[in-house]
Design an enzyme around this catalytic site. Structure first.
Site, PDB file in Angstrom:
ATOM      1  N   CYS A 122      19.009  -7.527  -4.751  1.00  9.10           N
ATOM      2  CA  CYS A 122      17.975  -9.045  -4.759  1.00  9.10           C
ATOM      3  C   CYS A 122      19.124 -10.469  -5.441  1.00  9.10           C
ATOM      4  O   CYS A 122      20.154 -10.590  -5.028  1.00  9.10           O
ATOM      5  CB  CYS A 122      16.857  -9.144  -5.890  1.00  9.10           C
ATOM      6  N   GLU A 154      22.294  17.057 -21.374  1.00 11.59           N
ATOM      7  CA  GLU A 154      21.581  18.042 -21.184  1.00 11.59           C
ATOM      8  C   GLU A 154      22.310  19.684 -20.304  1.00 11.59           C
ATOM      9  O   GLU A 154      23.684  19.164 -19.905  1.00 11.59           O
ATOM     10  CB  GLU A 154      20.954  17.138 -19.875  1.00 11.59           C
ATOM     11  N   GLU A 175      21.018   8.174 -17.304  1.00 11.30           N
ATOM     12  CA  GLU A 175      21.497   8.818 -16.458  1.00 11.30           C
ATOM     13  C   GLU A 175      21.785   7.107 -15.210  1.00 11.30           C
ATOM     14  O   GLU A 175      21.114   6.643 -14.560  1.00 11.30           O
ATOM     15  CB  GLU A 175      21.227   9.502 -15.296  1.00 11.30           C
ATOM     16  N   ARG A 192      11.943   6.008 -12.277  1.00  4.49           N
ATOM     17  CA  ARG A 192      12.549   5.828 -13.241  1.00  4.49           C
ATOM     18  C   ARG A 192      13.493   4.622 -12.564  1.00  4.49           C
ATOM     19  O   ARG A 192      14.087   5.096 -11.468  1.00  4.49           O
ATOM     20  CB  ARG A 192      12.290   6.378 -13.980  1.00  4.49           C
ATOM     21  N   TRP A 244      14.099  21.086  -9.312  1.00  7.86           N
ATOM     22  CA  TRP A 244      14.766  19.245  -8.391  1.00  7.86           C
ATOM     23  C   TRP A 244      15.299  20.335  -6.961  1.00  7.86           C
ATOM     24  O   TRP A 244      15.710  19.447  -6.228  1.00  7.86           O
ATOM     25  CB  TRP A 244      15.233  18.860  -9.021  1.00  7.86           C
ATOM     26  N   GLU A 278       7.960  16.669 -13.836  1.00 10.33           N
ATOM     27  CA  GLU A 278       9.029  17.912 -14.153  1.00 10.33           C
ATOM     28  C   GLU A 278       8.264  19.060 -14.946  1.00 10.33           C
ATOM     29  O   GLU A 278       8.850  19.383 -15.479  1.00 10.33           O
ATOM     30  CB  GLU A 278       9.701  16.717 -15.247  1.00 10.33           C
ATOM     31  N   LYS A 279       6.828  19.253 -15.159  1.00  8.84           N
ATOM     32  CA  LYS A 279       6.434  20.257 -15.682  1.00  8.84           C
ATOM     33  C   LYS A 279       7.283  21.471 -15.593  1.00  8.84           C
ATOM     34  O   LYS A 279       6.623  22.036 -16.460  1.00  8.84           O
ATOM     35  CB  LYS A 279       5.231  19.999 -15.286  1.00  8.84           C
ATOM     36  N   PHE A 280       7.475  22.016 -14.165  1.00  7.19           N
ATOM     37  CA  PHE A 280       7.703  23.298 -14.091  1.00  7.19           C
ATOM     38  C   PHE A 280       9.561  23.331 -14.581  1.00  7.19           C
ATOM     39  O   PHE A 280      10.143  23.834 -13.411  1.00  7.19           O
ATOM     40  CB  PHE A 280       7.531  23.212 -12.927  1.00  7.19           C
ATOM     41  N   HIS A 281       9.874  22.497 -14.779  1.00  8.05           N
ATOM     42  CA  HIS A 281      11.631  22.377 -14.814  1.00  8.05           C
ATOM     43  C   HIS A 281      11.110  23.112 -16.245  1.00  8.05           C
ATOM     44  O   HIS A 281      11.042  23.309 -17.169  1.00  8.05           O
ATOM     45  CB  HIS A 281      12.265  21.245 -15.333  1.00  8.05           C
ATOM     46  N   CYS A 306      16.550  -3.647 -12.041  1.00 10.04           N
ATOM     47  CA  CYS A 306      17.883  -4.663 -11.498  1.00 10.04           C
ATOM     48  C   CYS A 306      18.762  -4.971 -12.501  1.00 10.04           C
ATOM     49  O   CYS A 306      18.492  -5.015 -13.735  1.00 10.04           O
ATOM     50  CB  CYS A 306      17.145  -6.338 -11.396  1.00 10.04           C
TER      51      CYS A 306
END
Ligand code: GAL
Length: 665
Positions: A156, A306, A149, A110, A314, A354-357, A114
């Protein structure tokens, strides 16, 4: 924006559970149980909203918005530009970022777009317009959450061209002006046309500081213009719905203060590194960041967009915070000016990165978990603090933390290259005020200084245009200004001021000349005697000549023993202090304590606060917070009412480990 209650919610991704819609109704039941009154939806939903180019499907979001409304929850609706559908990247690869080696990223992850691409900007405008048109009248729509964020940069050819155009505007289309300001005669770097400029690159130009500064400004401006492009259709169609974007802790890829001017309110994502033993340092560090985001809009409330209800996924190691820490962290945000407490995330995703966040609802899917119970407790507390909603806070002290100065202190070559740590130094100067409960703002160097009794500008190496005049006016008019190591060396193109430091006429204001700068190896210390006490200087020491300033402290060893290390100069009605070295914590603390006493500043708590306890006032409420794992007894000479229990407090207040109280007089 009408807001009566502290917003309590977070990122909610029902689109991930579209095949099991019974989970949506379960979410509503659980949200009610936890006291959740809002949900942030659609952040990364573009491929669900426009599965094929031009084919829009809002049916699922319609259902979600209706469901939220029926259950009395506000929707913070996101624009989805943070992650694009595959079809868009395949059709128009120009939307993908090019890294500094010139290689274009493939589709993936993600935040990989540009910032200049006209195709991407147009597609983003279109999807945002569709969202605004669809939900303009929807009763759940409360706020726009723009993208996610913003960060990063693209090299480029479109961005290179845009950079050159940007430079033409900055340097009046005059390449000689640019050559002069960038000092391009050095190493034969003179350019004959703007077309010869490229972004700084590892294998190209990376030794021209002014180019790097210009590139940082350009990237920052590109994000801001990208944001404006996103906001335009929303403002046109939903002029009364506030817009924000979620910012990050001390992130310096964007000059957030310039970005904040385009937003109705500031919000940020806070992921402190709490531990289960002593969070005093992190407590101050996060307080500093809250104060910074609040100061961006002159003391107006901000949103905590958040935070995690338990762990992140992470860090190399993600230890569980014990119960109470998330609550303290949430309360701290509210105390410092947040009108919301929000989590990433409501429900843990079943698959993906992010399943274990941490999430309020984990994979068991029930309310019978420690984390859920903790979140539900916060859900009971927040409504009792609604009196603070909308309440502004202004400090009488300001710490300067300037984005452009952060860039400059990172970029220049000389003296020492490790431990420049601009933000760390600013945070250290915030701590004496934090621990004494003295309200403090965190401002940019060109902010209006007039409201403050005391301004401290640690390591303010670069002076932007107008800043020297503003300091001169402020001190002349009666203000107290503290400068520290490497103060006022260069202008905004990193050109050294000539004729002695601090530059731009500030030698007269400070009554000193900083003649040389000594850098100390990591294990070396310089002894300093200030106000009859001994301290250690580390990392960097300016060697001063007093030209009229009074010497308050001197270096005590090394070949410059006996020369000034701390000075004060009366200028006009005010005083200009120079603390010429990086000092250990006890020096900064004692020096600031002397200033607090001299100026007659008072903390919001009349009695001495124990170590690790912070006192913050917002509106009529005083928050006492214990950032340690030890119980603390706080003396209390006044009489207060505990807002959460109704009890009367006088004589003393007991704070359990990582506990807090909220009091009113
Ligand atoms: C934030 C991001 C969220 C989520 C979270 C995990 O930086 O905005 O989408 O990834 O981190 O901690």
């Amino acid at each position: 924006m009408k807001q009566e209650h502290i917003i309590y919610g977070g990122d909610y991704n029902p689109d991930q559970w579209i095949r099991t819609k019974e989970i949506w109704s379960e979410d509503m039941r659980l949200m009610d149980l936890a006291g959740i009154n809002s949900a942030t939806v659609g952040i990364f939903s573009w491929s669900m909203l426009e599965p094929r180019e031009g084919e829009f499907d809002f049916s699922w979001l319609d259902e979600v918005m209706d469901m939220l409304h029926v259950h009395g929850k506000k929707a913070i609706l996101a624009t989805p530009s943070g992650a694009r559908p595959v079809w868009l990247a395949k059709k128009a690869p120009e939307v993908l970022r090019v890294d500094e080696s010139g290689v274009r990223n493939e589709y993936g992850v993600r935040h990989n777009h540009c910032l200049t691409s006209p195709v991407y900007r147009e597609k983003v405008r279109l999807i945002n317009r569709k969202l605004a048109e669809r939900y303009a009248k929807h009763p759940a729509l409360f706020m726009w959450h723009i993208s996610n964020e913003y960060s990063g940069e693209c090299h480029c050819e479109l961005c290179q061209q845009a950079f050159r155009d940007w430079l033409r505007r900055e340097y009046h289309n005059d390449i000689d002006e640019l050559n002069f300001k960038w000092w391009n005669g050095f190493w034969s770097h003179n350019l004959s046309s703007f077309d010869e400029v490229s972004s700084p690159k590892y294998r190209g130009e990376n030794h021209v500081p002014a180019l790097k500064l210009a590139w940082n400004r350009f990237v920052s401006d590109s994000h801001i213009s990208f944001l404006e492009n996103e906001i335009a259709p929303l403002r046109e169609i939903t002029p009364d719905v506030p817009v924000t974007t979620n910012m990050m802790r001390l992130f310096k890829g964007i000059d957030y203060r310039k970005m904040a001017e385009k937003l109705d309110l500031v919000s940020w994502d806070s992921y402190p590194s709490w531990n289960n033993t002593d969070n005093t340092e992190e407590g101050n560090a996060i307080a500093f960041v809250h104060d910074l985001f609040r100061s961006m809009k002159g003391g107006k409330p901000f949103f905590l967009m958040e935070s995690t209800p338990s762990i992140v996924n992470w860090k190399p190691v993600n230890p569980l915070p014990q119960s109470g820490i998330t609550e303290l962290s949430s309360i701290q945000a509210v105390a410092h000016g947040a009108d919301s407490v929000q989590y990433f995330q409501w429900r843990a995703s079943r698959g993906g990165h992010e399943k274990f966040h941490g999430a309020v609802v984990d994979h068991t899917g029930t309310e019978h978990t420690r984390v859920f119970r903790d979140a539900a407790k916060i859900g009971q507390v927040l409504p009792k603090l609604d009196a603070v909603v909308g309440k502004e806070t202004r400090g009488r002290v300001a710490i300067v933390n300037d984005c452009e100065n952060a860039w400059a202190t990172d970029i220049f070559c000389g003296f020492f290259s490790e431990n420049r740590d601009y933000d760390g130094v600013c945070t250290a100067w915030h701590k004496p005020f934090w621990k004494r409960g003295v309200p403090t703002d965190v401002i940019e160097s060109d902010a209006d200084l007039a409201p403050y009794d005391l301004v401290i500008a640690p390591f303010l190496y670069m002076l932007k245009p107008g800043v020297a005049d503003s300091i001169r006016r402020y001190v002349g008019g009666g203000g107290r200004f503290v400068a520290t190591e490497l103060f006022a060396r260069v202008d905004r193109d990193d050109l050294c001021f000539l004729g002695g430091f601090p530059g731009e006429g500030l030698r007269e204001v400070f009554g000193v000349t900083a003649e040389e700068t000594d850098a100390l190896p990591e294990t070396e210390r310089r002894a300093v005697r200030y106000n009859g006490r001994d301290y250690a200087a580390h990392t960097v020491c300016d060697l001063l000549r007093a030209d009229g300033a009074k010497v308050l402290g001197t270096y005590e060893n090394g070949f410059y023993a006996g020369t000034p290390a701390v000075t004060v100069n009366g200028f006009g009605k005010g005083r200009a202090y120079y603390a010429a070295f990086r000092g250990e914590e006890s020096f900064i603390d004692d020096f600031c304590a002397d200033l607090i006493e001299e100026i007659g500043l008072t903390g919001v708590w009349p009695d001495q606060l124990p170590d690790g306890v912070s006192a913050v006032e917002r509106g009529d409420l005083v928050f006492l917070m214990n950032f340690t794992s030890e119980p603390k007894r706080v003396p209390s000479s006044g009489t207060y009412r505990n807002v959460l229990t109704g009890d009367t407090v006088s004589g003393k207040t007991e704070l359990p480990p990582f506990g807090y109280v909220v009091l009113t007089r």
